[in-house]
Design a protein around this motif. Structure first.
Motif, short mmCIF file in Angstrom:
data_model
loop_
_atom_site.label_atom_id
_atom_site.label_comp_id
_atom_site.label_asym_id
_atom_site.label_seq_id
_atom_site.Cartn_x
_atom_site.Cartn_y
_atom_site.Cartn_z
N UNK A 1 15.73 27.70 -13.13
CA UNK A 1 16.62 27.45 -12.01
C UNK A 1 15.84 27.70 -10.73
N UNK A 2 15.89 26.72 -9.80
CA UNK A 2 15.20 26.83 -8.53
C UNK A 2 15.98 27.79 -7.64
N UNK A 3 15.34 28.88 -7.21
CA UNK A 3 16.00 29.85 -6.35
C UNK A 3 15.01 30.26 -5.27
N UNK A 4 15.32 29.93 -4.04
CA UNK A 4 14.50 30.31 -2.92
C UNK A 4 15.42 30.43 -1.71
N UNK A 5 14.95 31.05 -0.68
CA UNK A 5 15.81 31.18 0.50
C UNK A 5 15.89 29.83 1.21
N UNK A 6 17.04 29.58 1.81
CA UNK A 6 17.26 28.32 2.50
C UNK A 6 17.35 28.57 3.99
N UNK A 7 16.89 27.61 4.76
CA UNK A 7 16.97 27.69 6.22
C UNK A 7 18.27 27.01 6.65
N UNK A 8 19.28 27.79 7.07
CA UNK A 8 20.56 27.18 7.44
C UNK A 8 20.47 26.25 8.65
N UNK A 9 19.35 26.26 9.36
CA UNK A 9 19.16 25.34 10.50
C UNK A 9 18.73 23.96 10.05
N UNK A 10 18.27 23.84 8.81
CA UNK A 10 17.85 22.53 8.29
C UNK A 10 19.06 21.61 8.19
N UNK A 11 18.91 20.34 8.58
CA UNK A 11 20.05 19.42 8.47
C UNK A 11 20.44 19.14 7.02
N UNK A 12 19.55 19.45 6.08
CA UNK A 12 19.81 19.22 4.67
C UNK A 12 20.55 20.38 4.01
N UNK A 13 20.60 21.52 4.67
CA UNK A 13 21.27 22.70 4.11
C UNK A 13 22.72 22.72 4.58
N UNK A 14 23.64 22.87 3.64
CA UNK A 14 25.07 22.81 3.91
C UNK A 14 25.73 24.10 3.48
#
Length: 181
Positions: A1-14
């Motif tokens: 399972x892919x688990x990494x931190x996400x950048x909430x500023x990215x337009x792809x992150x919801x």
């Protein structure tokens, strides 16, 4: 399972906080996002920065959040037969399940991280896996002349004089001479 931190500023992150662990809850997502780099294969791609239209339904299910819908993008590339320009606008179906943290899932599955999901990997898979391996400018493309490289779509009647094999060229003169007996 892919688990990494996400950048909430990215337009792809919801953000999906309102869907977390509420099976049956749904959220519509419609937006236009610029295409990331290297989105394509071989002779065809989505130009970096061009708009990708996303029309998704995010639905909370017992395992996580199911993203279903369509992504639309402009494609550019080269025809595999005549090397002419190929351009198209296509819709790609997207359906991926984002698993809740701690739920059993396959190694390459997508996961929810801090009440957010990253749509970019699902979008990449939806588009890249459906791109034509051999793009054509048109279905009946005639390609290039194998002798001179002329685009046969411009003149389908394009022909060359028959070429004589240089090894036999000396004998060609014998057929033009009057019969000697």
């Amino acid at each position: 399972m892919v688990q990494h931190s996400l950048d909430p500023r990215s337009p792809w992150v919801v953000g999906i906080h309102e869907l977390m662990r509420r099976p049956g809850e749904m959220k519509s997502l419609n937006r236009e996002i610029p295409a990331p780099a290297a989105l394509g294969v071989g002779m065809i791609r989505v130009p970096e920065g061009s708009p990708i239209d996303i029309d998704l339904r995010l639905e909370s299910v017992s395992e996580g959040v199911l993203a279903t819908g369509v992504v639309s993008a402009d494609l550019v590339g080269e025809c595999a037969r005549c090397l002419g320009e190929v351009s198209d606008h296509r819709d790609f179906d997207l359906q991926d399940l984002y698993y809740y943290p701690g739920r059993p899932a396959e190694e390459d599955s997508l996961s929810i991280v801090d009440d957010h999901i990253d749509l970019e990997p699902a979008m990449r898979d939806a588009i890249v896996l459906e791109l034509p391996f051999v793009p054509l400018c048109r279905e009946d493309c005639l390609g290039l002349c194998p002798q001179c490289g002329f685009a046969l779509n411009d003149d389908p009647g394009h022909r060359h004089e028959p070429q004589v094999d240089p090894r036999w060229a000396a004998l060609e003169g014998l057929t033009d001479q009057p019969d000697r007996r």
